[in-house]
Scaffold this active site. Structure first.
Site, PDB file in Angstrom:
ATOM      1  N   TYR A  23      65.625  33.718  24.280  1.00 41.16           N
ATOM      2  CA  TYR A  23      64.623  33.385  25.309  1.00 41.16           C
ATOM      3  C   TYR A  23      64.573  31.870  25.544  1.00 41.16           C
ATOM      4  CZ  TYR A  23      59.994  33.400  27.588  1.00 41.16           C
ATOM      5  OH  TYR A  23      58.938  33.234  28.456  1.00 41.16           O
ATOM      6  N   ILE A  34      50.144  32.645  27.311  1.00 40.83           N
ATOM      7  CA  ILE A  34      49.261  33.154  28.363  1.00 40.83           C
ATOM      8  C   ILE A  34      48.938  34.613  28.054  1.00 40.83           C
ATOM      9  CG2 ILE A  34      49.003  33.454  30.862  1.00 40.83           C
ATOM     10  CD1 ILE A  34      49.548  30.508  29.980  1.00 40.83           C
TER      11      ILE A  34
HETATM   12  P1  NAD Z   1      54.972  40.233  31.897  1.00 35.51           P
HETATM   13  O1  NAD Z   1      55.895  40.894  30.947  1.00 35.51           O
HETATM   14  O2  NAD Z   1      53.539  40.597  31.904  1.00 35.51           O
HETATM   15  O3  NAD Z   1      55.514  40.391  33.383  1.00 35.51           O
HETATM   16  C1  NAD Z   1      56.855  40.119  33.699  1.00 35.51           C
HETATM   17  C2  NAD Z   1      57.134  40.708  35.054  1.00 35.51           C
HETATM   18  O4  NAD Z   1      58.527  40.543  35.341  1.00 35.51           O
HETATM   19  C3  NAD Z   1      56.836  42.199  35.085  1.00 35.51           C
HETATM   20  O5  NAD Z   1      56.194  42.507  36.301  1.00 35.51           O
HETATM   21  C4  NAD Z   1      58.215  42.818  35.036  1.00 35.51           C
HETATM   22  O6  NAD Z   1      58.290  44.078  35.662  1.00 35.51           O
HETATM   23  C5  NAD Z   1      59.022  41.792  35.804  1.00 35.51           C
HETATM   24  N1  NAD Z   1      60.443  41.928  35.523  1.00 35.51           N
HETATM   25  C6  NAD Z   1      61.054  41.910  34.315  1.00 35.51           C
HETATM   26  N2  NAD Z   1      62.365  42.142  34.466  1.00 35.51           N
HETATM   27  C7  NAD Z   1      62.578  42.309  35.787  1.00 35.51           C
HETATM   28  C8  NAD Z   1      63.710  42.577  36.578  1.00 35.51           C
HETATM   29  N3  NAD Z   1      64.930  42.739  36.022  1.00 35.51           N
HETATM   30  N4  NAD Z   1      63.567  42.670  37.928  1.00 35.51           N
HETATM   31  C9  NAD Z   1      62.354  42.523  38.502  1.00 35.51           C
HETATM   32  N5  NAD Z   1      61.239  42.263  37.807  1.00 35.51           N
HETATM   33  C10 NAD Z   1      61.354  42.162  36.478  1.00 35.51           C
HETATM   34  O7  NAD Z   1      55.162  38.694  31.648  1.00 35.51           O
HETATM   35  P2  NAD Z   1      54.329  37.431  32.124  1.00 35.51           P
HETATM   36  O8  NAD Z   1      53.645  36.902  30.947  1.00 35.51           O
HETATM   37  O9  NAD Z   1      53.547  37.711  33.353  1.00 35.51           O
HETATM   38  O10 NAD Z   1      55.543  36.443  32.446  1.00 35.51           O
HETATM   39  C11 NAD Z   1      55.863  35.955  33.747  1.00 35.51           C
HETATM   40  C12 NAD Z   1      56.814  34.780  33.588  1.00 35.51           C
HETATM   41  O11 NAD Z   1      56.179  33.749  32.842  1.00 35.51           O
HETATM   42  C13 NAD Z   1      58.091  35.118  32.836  1.00 35.51           C
HETATM   43  O12 NAD Z   1      59.182  34.430  33.415  1.00 35.51           O
HETATM   44  C14 NAD Z   1      57.829  34.608  31.452  1.00 35.51           C
HETATM   45  O13 NAD Z   1      59.019  34.302  30.754  1.00 35.51           O
HETATM   46  C15 NAD Z   1      56.988  33.396  31.739  1.00 35.51           C
HETATM   47  N6  NAD Z   1      56.154  32.975  30.605  1.00 35.51           N
HETATM   48  C16 NAD Z   1      55.180  33.780  30.099  1.00 35.51           C
HETATM   49  C17 NAD Z   1      54.423  33.329  29.013  1.00 35.51           C
HETATM   50  C18 NAD Z   1      53.317  34.140  28.377  1.00 35.51           C
HETATM   51  O14 NAD Z   1      52.763  33.722  27.342  1.00 35.51           O
HETATM   52  N7  NAD Z   1      52.914  35.267  28.915  1.00 35.51           N
HETATM   53  C19 NAD Z   1      54.680  32.077  28.459  1.00 35.51           C
HETATM   54  C20 NAD Z   1      55.684  31.300  28.988  1.00 35.51           C
HETATM   55  C21 NAD Z   1      56.412  31.756  30.073  1.00 35.51           C
END
Ligand code: NAD
Length: 253
Positions: free
Chosen positions: A160, A193
C-alpha cells in the site's frame, strides 16, 4: 476579496469509488457546491443508490456508473460516454483504493497485484482516459488520493505504501506535463479516517494510534472532502504538483 459561492456551479466532476467512505463525502460535497457529479463504483448497487439519494435530498445532482478502475477499456468507454453527455470534464478525483495488509515475508502475489492494479494502474487508467478531454479544452483539475502511509512507514503496508508513493510521484510528473495546458494536478494524503478501510487498524490499536495524532482524533470523511473540494475550486488556481496532508498532525509526529 469576496469568496463567491457556489464555486463549482456548472462544473462536471468525476469521482472514482464514490459510493462509500471518503469518496461518498467527496461526491456529496462537490454536488452540494453545484457540480454535476458522476461517480464510478465497483459493485455495491445499494450503496451507490444511497449516495445518489443523499445528494438529491441536498438539492444536488449525481450519477453512478459501475466501472472497475482496474479495467482500462471500461474506464475509457465510460469516460467517453460521460463526455458525450456533458461535453466537459472539469474535475477528476482519483479516490478508489484498496488495502491488502500483510508483512512482506507473508505477502501473496495477489495481495501485491490487487493493490497495485487498483491504486496505481487504476489512477493511470482513469487519468489517461480523462486527460485528453481536459487538454482539448485547456482546463481541468485532477486530485489524487494518496495516504500518510506514503511517507510514514507502517507495518504490513509495503504494498500500500509503495502504491501511494507512486501516486505522489505520478502527481508531480503529471503536473509538469499538463501545466502548459492549464490543468492542475494535486494530491490529498489523509491520515487515519473513520471508514471501512481503517476499521481493522482502529479496532486493533485505536487508542495507541490516536495518541500519536497531534489533534488526538481520527479524521472524518468530510475532513478530507473539504480539502479535495478546495483543490478542485478556482480558489486553488495557483496550486499544482502538491501533496496536502489531512491527518491531524500524524505525519509530523
Ligand atoms: P473505502 O474502502 O471505504 O472505500 C474505497 C472505495 O473505493 C469503495 O467505494 C470501493 O468500492 C472503491 N474501489 C475499490 N476498488 C475499486 C475498483 N477497482 N474500481 C472502482 N472502485 C473501487 O476506503 P476510504 O477510506 O473511503 O478510502 C478512499 C481513498 O482514501 C483510498 O484511495 C484510500 O487509499 C485513501 N485513504 C484512506 C484512509 C483511511 O484511513 N480511510 C487513509 C489514507 C488514505
Amino acid at each position: 476579496m469576496k469568496i463567491t459561492t457556489p464555486q463549482l456551479g456548472g462544473k462536471v466532476a468525476l469521482v472514482t469509488g464514490g459510493s462509500r467512505g471518503i469518496g461518498r463525502a467527496i461526491v456529496e460535497t462537490l454536488a452540494a457546491d453545484g457540480a454535476d457529479v458522476t461517480f464510478f463504483y465497483r459493485g455495491n448497487d445499494e450503496a451507490a443508490r444511497d449516495t445518489i439519494a443523499a445528494v438529491a435530498a441536498a438539492g444536488g445532482n449525481a450519477t453512478a456508473v459501475k466501472v472497475d478502475v482496474t479495467d482500462a477499456a471500461a474506464c475509457s468507454a465510460a469516460v467517453e460516454a460521460l463526455y458525450e453527455r456533458t461535453e466537459a470534464i472539469d474535475i477528476l478525483v482519483n479516490n478508489a483504493g484498496v488495502t491488502r495488509d500483510n508483512v512482506l515475508t507473508g505477502m501473496t502475489d495477489a495481495e501485491l497485484a490487487d493493490v497495485l492494479a487498483t491504486n496505481v494502474s487504476g489512477v493511470f487508467n482513469m487519468t489517461r482516459a480523462v486527460a485528453p478531454f481536459m487538454v482539448s479544452r485547456r482546463r481541468g483539475t485532477i486530485v489524487n488520493l494518496s495516504s500518510v502511509s506514503a511517507q510514514k512507514g507502517g507495518r504490513g503496508q509495503t504494498n500500500y505504501a509503495a502504491s501511494k508513493g507512486a501516486i505522489e510521484s505520478f502527481t508531480k510528473a503529471l503536473a509538469v506535463e499538463l501545466a502548459a495546458r492549464r490543468i492542475r494536478v494535486n494530491c490529498v494524503a489523509p491520515g487515519v479516517i473513520e471508514t471501512e478501510m481503517s476499521e481493522a487498524v482502529r479496532d486493533a490499536a485505536g487508542d495507541e494510534v490516536k495518541s500519536r495524532i497531534l489533534l488526538r482524533r481520527f479524521g472524518q470523511p468530510q475532513d478530507v472532502a473539504n480539502v479535495v473540494w478546495f483543490l478542485a475550486t478556482p480558489l486553488a488556481d495557483y496550486m499544482t504538483g502538491q501533496v496536502v496532508h489531512v491527518d491531524g498532525g500524524f505525519k509530523m509526529e
